[in-house]
Design an enzyme around this catalytic site. Sequence first.
Site, mmCIF file in Angstrom:
data_model
loop_
_atom_site.group_PDB
_atom_site.id
_atom_site.type_symbol
_atom_site.label_atom_id
_atom_site.label_comp_id
_atom_site.label_asym_id
_atom_site.label_seq_id
_atom_site.Cartn_x
_atom_site.Cartn_y
_atom_site.Cartn_z
ATOM 1 N N THR A 165 -3.255 3.360 17.031
ATOM 2 C CA THR A 165 -4.368 3.670 17.850
ATOM 3 C C THR A 165 -5.535 4.387 17.363
ATOM 4 O OG1 THR A 165 -3.288 5.469 18.967
ATOM 5 C CG2 THR A 165 -2.813 3.574 19.989
ATOM 6 N N ASN A 166 -5.197 5.235 16.464
ATOM 7 C CA ASN A 166 -6.193 5.692 15.541
ATOM 8 C C ASN A 166 -6.936 4.763 14.735
ATOM 9 O OD1 ASN A 166 -6.647 8.967 15.456
ATOM 10 N ND2 ASN A 166 -4.358 8.802 16.023
ATOM 11 N N ASN A 200 -5.810 13.106 6.301
ATOM 12 C CA ASN A 200 -4.741 12.742 7.493
ATOM 13 C C ASN A 200 -5.028 13.492 8.726
ATOM 14 O OD1 ASN A 200 -2.297 11.955 8.511
ATOM 15 N ND2 ASN A 200 -1.372 14.147 8.048
ATOM 16 N N LEU A 227 3.367 11.287 0.416
ATOM 17 C CA LEU A 227 2.848 10.714 -0.816
ATOM 18 C C LEU A 227 3.185 11.650 -1.934
ATOM 19 C CD1 LEU A 227 -0.682 9.454 0.622
ATOM 20 C CD2 LEU A 227 1.513 7.913 -0.003
ATOM 21 N N MET A 273 3.662 7.541 8.226
ATOM 22 C CA MET A 273 5.054 8.482 8.113
ATOM 23 C C MET A 273 5.850 8.646 6.797
ATOM 24 S SD MET A 273 4.297 9.765 10.814
ATOM 25 C CE MET A 273 4.399 10.138 12.383
ATOM 26 N N HIS A 283 -2.985 14.968 12.053
ATOM 27 C CA HIS A 283 -1.531 15.710 12.450
ATOM 28 C C HIS A 283 -1.875 15.915 13.881
ATOM 29 C CE1 HIS A 283 2.154 16.977 11.811
ATOM 30 N NE2 HIS A 283 1.875 18.194 12.399
HETATM 31 C C1 GAR Z 1 -1.094 10.261 15.876
HETATM 32 O O1 GAR Z 1 -0.641 11.157 16.900
HETATM 33 C C2 GAR Z 1 -1.087 10.934 14.622
HETATM 34 O O2 GAR Z 1 -1.623 12.105 14.652
HETATM 35 C C3 GAR Z 1 0.443 11.187 14.221
HETATM 36 O O3 GAR Z 1 1.024 9.833 14.367
HETATM 37 C C4 GAR Z 1 0.249 9.582 15.679
HETATM 38 C C5 GAR Z 1 -0.134 7.958 15.196
HETATM 39 O O4 GAR Z 1 -0.688 7.128 16.232
HETATM 40 N N1 GAR Z 1 0.448 11.505 13.010
HETATM 41 C C6 GAR Z 1 1.458 12.353 12.277
HETATM 42 O O5 GAR Z 1 2.439 12.911 13.118
HETATM 43 C C7 GAR Z 1 1.531 12.524 10.875
HETATM 44 N N2 GAR Z 1 2.322 13.430 10.437
HETATM 45 P P1 GAR Z 1 -1.213 5.973 16.176
HETATM 46 O O6 GAR Z 1 -0.375 5.054 15.384
HETATM 47 O O7 GAR Z 1 -1.550 5.428 17.517
HETATM 48 O O8 GAR Z 1 -2.551 6.118 15.650
#
Ligand code: GAR
Length: 192
Positions: free
Chosen positions: A21-22, A112, A98, A95, A114
Amino acid sequence: MKILSGNKKTKTAIFISGKGTNLKNLIKFSKLKNSPIKIELVISNNKYAKGLKHASQNKIKKKIFNFNNIYNGEKKSLKILLKKKIKLICLAGFMKILSKNFTKRFKGKIINIHPSLLPKFKGLNTHKRAIKNKEKFSGCTVHYVTSKLDSGKIILQKKVPIKKNDTVYSLQKRVLKEEYKIYPKAISKILN
Ligand code: GAR
């Protein structure tokens, strides 16, 4: 660190593992007339990542690499990142951690998002831990990526209150709304 040269849009790659979604939101941002980025590539370690559909729907090149051995995944990524002259890498729900080699190679060019107020709650299950810990606030952070998990310099952060009856799902939903605002803002901040 300035990555933009002249008035050209910065060639950007987005790394995802899941829903994306991001990614969807960053694609929307990249299409704005004054957006500083052009998304040239989406890389995923997961061939089932739902977010890959956003790349297809928007005719963005996508690559799926096996990152179970991180060096193999990075080696394959590096080849296409160089070929496409990518100058900014945005991790968006990617996830995998790197390596030092890779993060050094793109020093100051990997960022990134978080879902916590870093340095609090690095790693996984951030919302669950924030609720369990009876925190008053959670939030989200955009930061530079180093080989140390969720530890690079912070670019932007947004606080989100935790409500009394919040579940992981309701909190995640509220935090994601803010993620969609701060990720584009953070990109503009480092590129303009
Ligand atoms: C998001 O909440 C992002 O901040 C998190 O995973 C989700 C991805 O959502 N990232 C982490 O936890 C990284 N450590 P998305 O696939 O819908 O963008």
